[in-house]
Design a protein around this motif. Structure first.
Motif, short mmCIF file in Angstrom:
data_model
loop_
_atom_site.label_atom_id
_atom_site.label_comp_id
_atom_site.label_asym_id
_atom_site.label_seq_id
_atom_site.Cartn_x
_atom_site.Cartn_y
_atom_site.Cartn_z
N PHE A 167 -28.87 -43.78 -125.96
CA PHE A 167 -30.20 -43.40 -126.16
C PHE A 167 -30.41 -42.12 -125.31
CE2 PHE A 167 -29.91 -47.82 -126.84
CZ PHE A 167 -30.16 -48.01 -128.46
N ASP A 168 -31.31 -41.16 -126.27
CA ASP A 168 -31.97 -39.98 -125.21
C ASP A 168 -33.55 -40.32 -124.87
OD1 ASP A 168 -33.37 -39.92 -127.87
OD2 ASP A 168 -33.37 -37.75 -128.02
N SER A 169 -33.84 -41.62 -125.35
CA SER A 169 -35.40 -42.02 -124.95
C SER A 169 -35.64 -43.51 -125.18
CB SER A 169 -36.30 -41.39 -125.85
OG SER A 169 -36.06 -41.91 -127.33
N PHE A 170 -36.28 -44.06 -124.33
CA PHE A 170 -36.71 -45.37 -124.56
C PHE A 170 -37.25 -45.56 -125.84
CE2 PHE A 170 -37.12 -45.17 -119.58
CZ PHE A 170 -36.34 -46.32 -119.68
N GLU A 171 -37.89 -44.68 -126.50
CA GLU A 171 -38.31 -44.80 -127.95
C GLU A 171 -37.17 -45.32 -128.82
OE1 GLU A 171 -40.88 -42.55 -131.44
OE2 GLU A 171 -40.49 -41.50 -129.70
N CYS A 172 -36.13 -44.46 -128.54
CA CYS A 172 -35.13 -44.74 -129.59
C CYS A 172 -34.38 -45.98 -129.40
CB CYS A 172 -33.89 -43.51 -129.39
SG CYS A 172 -34.53 -42.13 -130.32
N ALA A 173 -34.41 -46.58 -128.00
CA ALA A 173 -33.73 -47.73 -127.54
C ALA A 173 -34.52 -48.90 -128.21
CB ALA A 173 -33.79 -47.98 -125.92
N ILE A 174 -36.05 -48.72 -127.92
CA ILE A 174 -36.82 -49.70 -128.73
C ILE A 174 -36.57 -49.97 -130.17
CG2 ILE A 174 -39.26 -50.08 -129.14
CD1 ILE A 174 -39.65 -49.33 -126.21
N HIS A 175 -36.53 -48.79 -130.73
CA HIS A 175 -36.47 -48.52 -132.45
C HIS A 175 -35.12 -49.41 -132.78
CE1 HIS A 175 -36.53 -47.13 -136.34
NE2 HIS A 175 -35.29 -47.03 -136.32
N LYS A 176 -33.99 -49.33 -131.95
CA LYS A 176 -32.81 -49.78 -132.29
C LYS A 176 -32.50 -51.19 -131.71
CE LYS A 176 -28.15 -49.68 -133.12
NZ LYS A 176 -27.76 -49.22 -134.53
N LEU A 177 -33.13 -51.54 -130.54
CA LEU A 177 -32.76 -52.99 -129.97
C LEU A 177 -33.94 -53.80 -129.91
CD1 LEU A 177 -30.79 -51.49 -126.86
CD2 LEU A 177 -29.85 -52.55 -129.11
N ALA A 178 -35.26 -53.54 -129.98
CA ALA A 178 -36.29 -54.48 -129.83
C ALA A 178 -36.06 -55.43 -131.01
CB ALA A 178 -37.64 -53.86 -129.82
N PRO A 179 -36.53 -56.75 -130.84
CA PRO A 179 -36.66 -57.87 -131.90
C PRO A 179 -37.70 -57.45 -132.75
CG PRO A 179 -36.98 -58.75 -129.71
CD PRO A 179 -36.60 -57.20 -129.53
N VAL A 180 -37.91 -57.95 -133.89
CA VAL A 180 -38.78 -57.75 -134.93
C VAL A 180 -39.63 -59.14 -135.10
CG1 VAL A 180 -39.67 -57.02 -137.20
CG2 VAL A 180 -37.69 -56.00 -136.00
N CYS A 181 -40.94 -59.11 -135.21
CA CYS A 181 -41.53 -60.57 -135.18
C CYS A 181 -41.44 -60.87 -136.46
CB CYS A 181 -43.20 -60.12 -134.94
SG CYS A 181 -44.35 -61.49 -135.08
N ASP A 182 -41.04 -62.11 -136.72
CA ASP A 182 -40.94 -62.76 -137.93
C ASP A 182 -42.02 -62.96 -138.92
OD1 ASP A 182 -38.60 -63.64 -139.42
OD2 ASP A 182 -39.66 -65.56 -139.51
N HIS A 183 -43.28 -62.74 -138.29
CA HIS A 183 -44.25 -63.08 -138.89
C HIS A 183 -44.96 -61.63 -139.52
CE1 HIS A 183 -47.86 -64.77 -140.46
NE2 HIS A 183 -48.80 -64.01 -139.95
N CYS A 184 -45.13 -60.85 -138.70
CA CYS A 184 -45.88 -59.49 -138.75
C CYS A 184 -45.02 -58.38 -138.86
CB CYS A 184 -47.16 -59.21 -137.81
SG CYS A 184 -46.70 -58.78 -136.33
N ASP A 185 -43.81 -58.51 -138.60
CA ASP A 185 -42.90 -57.47 -138.48
C ASP A 185 -42.90 -56.05 -137.47
OD1 ASP A 185 -41.43 -58.30 -140.67
OD2 ASP A 185 -42.61 -57.23 -142.05
N CYS A 186 -43.78 -56.33 -136.50
CA CYS A 186 -43.96 -55.61 -135.56
C CYS A 186 -42.76 -55.71 -134.36
CB CYS A 186 -45.34 -55.33 -134.70
SG CYS A 186 -45.60 -56.86 -133.66
N LYS A 187 -42.36 -54.45 -133.74
CA LYS A 187 -41.43 -54.73 -132.62
C LYS A 187 -42.04 -55.51 -131.71
CE LYS A 187 -38.37 -51.88 -134.34
NZ LYS A 187 -36.84 -52.37 -134.37
N VAL A 188 -41.33 -56.17 -131.13
CA VAL A 188 -41.68 -57.26 -129.86
C VAL A 188 -41.23 -56.29 -128.53
CG1 VAL A 188 -41.37 -59.62 -128.71
CG2 VAL A 188 -41.15 -59.41 -131.17
N LEU A 189 -42.12 -56.06 -128.05
CA LEU A 189 -41.95 -55.01 -126.52
C LEU A 189 -42.07 -55.80 -125.46
CD1 LEU A 189 -43.62 -51.77 -127.93
CD2 LEU A 189 -41.18 -52.64 -128.19
N GLY A 190 -42.74 -56.79 -125.40
CA GLY A 190 -43.03 -57.65 -124.11
C GLY A 190 -42.26 -59.04 -124.25
N HIS A 191 -42.45 -60.06 -123.64
CA HIS A 191 -41.77 -61.38 -123.67
C HIS A 191 -41.67 -61.73 -124.85
CE1 HIS A 191 -41.26 -61.61 -119.32
NE2 HIS A 191 -42.35 -61.02 -119.48
#
Length: 84
Positions: A26-50
């Motif tokens: 990746f070239d940025s944390f933004e791209c890493a998050i876009h690719k790797l962060a899990p998605v909330c099964d209820h509201c579809d937001c990226k899970v960035l914390g625990h």
């Protein structure tokens, strides 16, 4: 230089993340998050914390876990049942 697998930017400060035995670039944390962060099964937001894992899936918070049927989840000690 290394090319970001999300946006394609060829960047001299690109970095790699190894997860589950797979190397990603990746070239940025933004791209890493876009690719790797899990998605909330209820509201579809990226899970960035625990987040919360319940019933075999990930949620961003206790509210979303409750909405999906996980009743014993709490998000802080003030709401946890008293243990004796």
């Amino acid at each position: 230089m290394a090319k970001c697998e999300v946006c394609g930017n060829d960047y001299y400060l690109a970095f790699q993340v190894i997860t589950a035995g797979v190397t990603h670039t990746f070239d940025s944390f933004e791209c890493a998050i876009h690719k790797l962060a899990p998605v909330c099964d209820h509201c579809d937001c990226k899970v960035l914390g625990h987040g919360i894992e319940a019933n075999g899936t990930f949620y961003c918070c206790a509210h979303c876990a409750h909405a999906a049927g996980a009743r014993s989840i709490v998000d802080n000690a003030d709401h946890a049942p008293v243990q004796q």
